[in-house]
Design a protein around this motif. Structure first.
Motif, mmCIF file in Angstrom:
data_model
loop_
_atom_site.group_PDB
_atom_site.id
_atom_site.type_symbol
_atom_site.label_atom_id
_atom_site.label_comp_id
_atom_site.label_asym_id
_atom_site.label_seq_id
_atom_site.Cartn_x
_atom_site.Cartn_y
_atom_site.Cartn_z
ATOM 1 N N ILE A 1 0.910 -1.161 -0.038
ATOM 2 C CA ILE A 1 0.034 0.224 -0.062
ATOM 3 C C ILE A 1 0.692 1.112 0.109
ATOM 4 N N LYS A 2 0.858 1.833 -0.982
ATOM 5 C CA LYS A 2 1.725 3.111 -1.080
ATOM 6 C C LYS A 2 1.059 4.234 -0.019
ATOM 7 N N LYS A 3 2.057 4.756 0.619
ATOM 8 C CA LYS A 3 1.840 5.719 1.642
ATOM 9 C C LYS A 3 1.744 7.303 0.802
ATOM 10 N N THR A 4 0.781 7.718 1.322
ATOM 11 C CA THR A 4 0.591 9.393 0.823
ATOM 12 C C THR A 4 1.176 10.126 1.914
ATOM 13 N N GLN A 5 1.525 11.303 1.316
ATOM 14 C CA GLN A 5 2.160 12.354 2.317
ATOM 15 C C GLN A 5 1.101 13.265 2.744
ATOM 16 N N LYS A 6 0.828 13.500 3.835
ATOM 17 C CA LYS A 6 -0.178 14.577 4.419
ATOM 18 C C LYS A 6 0.384 16.013 4.312
ATOM 19 N N GLU A 7 -0.616 16.832 3.809
ATOM 20 C CA GLU A 7 -0.158 18.442 3.506
ATOM 21 C C GLU A 7 -0.757 18.997 4.425
#
Length: 74
Positions: A68-74
């Motif tokens: 599962i690709k980790k997404t960066q929180k903005e």
């Protein structure tokens, strides 16, 4: 008589006769020497292509879960 000639205990010889995988290869060699089959020891190390192919068919296939690709929180 074979156990005496091969210098083995009776329980170890029984395990060899049953094909137990826990017995060391050295004990198998001792029995073969006692039976005058020392020339056949070379046959044990011979490459067995068919045996390898059959063995490979029984290997379990490992299925890896998807990452599962980790997404960066903005």
């Amino acid at each position: 008589m074979l156990a005496q000639r091969a210098n083995l205990s009776l329980p170890t010889l029984r395990q060899i006769e049953q094909g137990s995988p826990t017995v060391s290869l050295g004990f198998y060699a001792q029995v073969m020497l006692a039976l005058n089959l020392e020339k056949d020891l070379l046959l044990l190390a011979r490459d067995d292509e068919l045996g390898r192919k059959l063995q490979d068919l029984d290997l379990p296939v490992r299925i890896r879960p998807r990452r599962i690709k980790k997404t960066q929180k903005e």
